[in-house]
Design a protein around this motif. Structure first.
Motif, PDB file in Angstrom:
ATOM      1  N   VAL A 139       0.898  -1.225   0.127  1.00  0.00           N
ATOM      2  CA  VAL A 139       0.034  -0.053  -0.050  1.00  0.00           C
ATOM      3  C   VAL A 139       0.733   1.154  -0.087  1.00  0.00           C
ATOM      4  CG1 VAL A 139      -1.885   1.297   1.175  1.00  0.00           C
ATOM      5  CG2 VAL A 139      -1.728  -1.168   1.203  1.00  0.00           C
ATOM      6  N   PRO A 140       0.760   2.106  -0.771  1.00  0.00           N
ATOM      7  CA  PRO A 140       1.524   3.271  -0.860  1.00  0.00           C
ATOM      8  C   PRO A 140       1.492   4.208   0.451  1.00  0.00           C
ATOM      9  CG  PRO A 140       0.013   3.207  -3.037  1.00  0.00           C
ATOM     10  CD  PRO A 140      -0.462   2.133  -2.030  1.00  0.00           C
ATOM     11  N   GLU A 141       2.624   4.560   0.845  1.00  0.00           N
ATOM     12  CA  GLU A 141       2.763   5.234   2.217  1.00  0.00           C
ATOM     13  C   GLU A 141       1.767   6.482   2.139  1.00  0.00           C
ATOM     14  OE1 GLU A 141       3.683   5.903   5.782  1.00  0.00           O
ATOM     15  OE2 GLU A 141       4.244   3.987   4.798  1.00  0.00           O
ATOM     16  N   GLU A 142       1.758   6.997   0.971  1.00  0.00           N
ATOM     17  CA  GLU A 142       0.987   8.448   0.948  1.00  0.00           C
ATOM     18  C   GLU A 142      -0.603   8.256   1.117  1.00  0.00           C
ATOM     19  OE1 GLU A 142      -0.221  10.987  -2.754  1.00  0.00           O
ATOM     20  OE2 GLU A 142       1.821  11.261  -2.555  1.00  0.00           O
ATOM     21  N   LEU A 143      -1.076   7.020   0.652  1.00  0.00           N
ATOM     22  CA  LEU A 143      -2.254   6.301   0.965  1.00  0.00           C
ATOM     23  C   LEU A 143      -2.537   6.190   2.419  1.00  0.00           C
ATOM     24  CD1 LEU A 143      -5.237   5.769   0.093  1.00  0.00           C
ATOM     25  CD2 LEU A 143      -4.302   3.436  -0.565  1.00  0.00           C
ATOM     26  N   VAL A 144      -1.820   5.740   3.079  1.00  0.00           N
ATOM     27  CA  VAL A 144      -1.745   5.014   4.277  1.00  0.00           C
ATOM     28  C   VAL A 144      -1.697   6.805   5.296  1.00  0.00           C
ATOM     29  CG1 VAL A 144      -0.436   4.349   6.381  1.00  0.00           C
ATOM     30  CG2 VAL A 144      -0.678   3.119   4.209  1.00  0.00           C
ATOM     31  N   ARG A 145      -0.869   7.499   4.736  1.00  0.00           N
ATOM     32  CA  ARG A 145      -1.206   8.680   5.694  1.00  0.00           C
ATOM     33  C   ARG A 145      -2.310   9.478   5.409  1.00  0.00           C
ATOM     34  NH1 ARG A 145       4.670   9.364   3.837  1.00  0.00           N
ATOM     35  NH2 ARG A 145       3.830  10.625   2.193  1.00  0.00           N
ATOM     36  N   ALA A 146      -2.600   9.477   4.259  1.00  0.00           N
ATOM     37  CA  ALA A 146      -4.058  10.240   4.167  1.00  0.00           C
ATOM     38  C   ALA A 146      -5.143   9.590   4.697  1.00  0.00           C
ATOM     39  CB  ALA A 146      -4.342  10.005   2.543  1.00  0.00           C
ATOM     40  N   ILE A 147      -5.263   8.126   4.674  1.00  0.00           N
ATOM     41  CA  ILE A 147      -6.264   7.517   5.524  1.00  0.00           C
ATOM     42  C   ILE A 147      -6.448   7.844   7.186  1.00  0.00           C
ATOM     43  CG2 ILE A 147      -7.137   5.532   6.356  1.00  0.00           C
ATOM     44  CD1 ILE A 147      -6.495   4.443   3.499  1.00  0.00           C
ATOM     45  N   LEU A 148      -4.991   7.757   7.534  1.00  0.00           N
ATOM     46  CA  LEU A 148      -4.818   8.006   9.147  1.00  0.00           C
ATOM     47  C   LEU A 148      -5.147   9.256   9.278  1.00  0.00           C
ATOM     48  CD1 LEU A 148      -1.362   6.009   9.904  1.00  0.00           C
ATOM     49  CD2 LEU A 148      -3.724   5.509  10.769  1.00  0.00           C
ATOM     50  N   ALA A 149      -4.784  10.494   8.608  1.00  0.00           N
ATOM     51  CA  ALA A 149      -4.989  11.677   8.724  1.00  0.00           C
ATOM     52  C   ALA A 149      -6.589  11.861   8.649  1.00  0.00           C
ATOM     53  CB  ALA A 149      -4.429  12.588   7.786  1.00  0.00           C
ATOM     54  N   SER A 150      -7.304  11.136   8.043  1.00  0.00           N
ATOM     55  CA  SER A 150      -8.788  11.546   8.017  1.00  0.00           C
ATOM     56  C   SER A 150      -9.301  10.665   9.115  1.00  0.00           C
ATOM     57  CB  SER A 150      -9.212  10.767   6.573  1.00  0.00           C
ATOM     58  OG  SER A 150      -9.289   9.632   6.338  1.00  0.00           O
ATOM     59  N   VAL A 151      -8.630   9.792   9.682  1.00  0.00           N
ATOM     60  CA  VAL A 151      -9.381   8.995  11.032  1.00  0.00           C
ATOM     61  C   VAL A 151      -9.072   9.590  12.110  1.00  0.00           C
ATOM     62  CG1 VAL A 151      -9.919   6.638  11.605  1.00  0.00           C
ATOM     63  CG2 VAL A 151      -9.725   7.058   9.403  1.00  0.00           C
ATOM     64  N   VAL A 152      -7.769   9.876  12.323  1.00  0.00           N
ATOM     65  CA  VAL A 152      -7.125  10.206  13.657  1.00  0.00           C
ATOM     66  C   VAL A 152      -6.773  11.731  13.509  1.00  0.00           C
ATOM     67  CG1 VAL A 152      -5.218   9.830  15.413  1.00  0.00           C
ATOM     68  CG2 VAL A 152      -6.246   8.065  13.766  1.00  0.00           C
ATOM     69  N   PRO A 153      -7.530  12.760  14.014  1.00  0.00           N
ATOM     70  CA  PRO A 153      -7.079  13.928  13.864  1.00  0.00           C
ATOM     71  C   PRO A 153      -5.657  14.307  14.255  1.00  0.00           C
ATOM     72  CG  PRO A 153      -9.228  13.874  14.911  1.00  0.00           C
ATOM     73  CD  PRO A 153      -8.674  12.411  14.752  1.00  0.00           C
ATOM     74  N   GLY A 154      -4.946  15.115  13.578  1.00  0.00           N
ATOM     75  CA  GLY A 154      -3.731  15.502  13.898  1.00  0.00           C
ATOM     76  C   GLY A 154      -2.625  14.542  13.601  1.00  0.00           C
ATOM     77  N   ARG A 155      -2.798  13.453  13.058  1.00  0.00           N
ATOM     78  CA  ARG A 155      -1.953  12.459  12.730  1.00  0.00           C
ATOM     79  C   ARG A 155      -1.764  12.336  11.229  1.00  0.00           C
ATOM     80  NH1 ARG A 155      -2.093   6.013  14.315  1.00  0.00           N
ATOM     81  NH2 ARG A 155       0.012   5.424  13.624  1.00  0.00           N
ATOM     82  N   THR A 156      -0.250  12.604  10.838  1.00  0.00           N
ATOM     83  CA  THR A 156      -0.095  12.659   9.484  1.00  0.00           C
ATOM     84  C   THR A 156       0.932  11.706   9.344  1.00  0.00           C
ATOM     85  OG1 THR A 156       1.388  14.665   9.837  1.00  0.00           O
ATOM     86  CG2 THR A 156      -0.970  14.929   8.840  1.00  0.00           C
TER      87      THR A 156
END
Length: 87
Positions: free
Chosen positions: A70-87
């Motif tokens: 899974v592309p790292e950029e996709l993982v970061r985007a998902i985490l940012a949308s689910v966990v506020p303040g997490r990138t």
């Protein structure tokens, strides 16, 4: 003549967690076991319930495991949308 269980299928489902965790009183456990002896549908339900619990447990154990492919950029985007303040 078929044997009627003292416990209904609905009661069986209501007591399932306590049965599997060993928390049912002896009399209730006996009724539960008697129901299992004459209800193949509840035997099958309990089997799938146990399998579901095992799968859920494994999923939580692997919660922080890295995901491959899974592309790292996709993982970061998902985490940012689910966990506020997490990138």
């Amino acid at each position: 003549m078929s044997v009627q269980p003292a416990l209904t299928c609905r009661e069986f489902v209501d007591f399932l967690d306590r049965y599997l965790s060993g928390e049912l009183p002896a009399g209730a456990e006996a009724a539960f076991n008697n129901h299992l002896a004459c209800c193949p549908s509840c035997v099958a339900f309990m089997k799938t319930y146990r399998e579901t619990q095992a799968l859920a447990q494994r999923a939580f154990e692997q919660e922080n495991a890295p995901v491959s492919g899974v592309p790292e950029e996709l993982v970061r985007a998902i985490l940012a949308s689910v966990v506020p303040g997490r990138t």
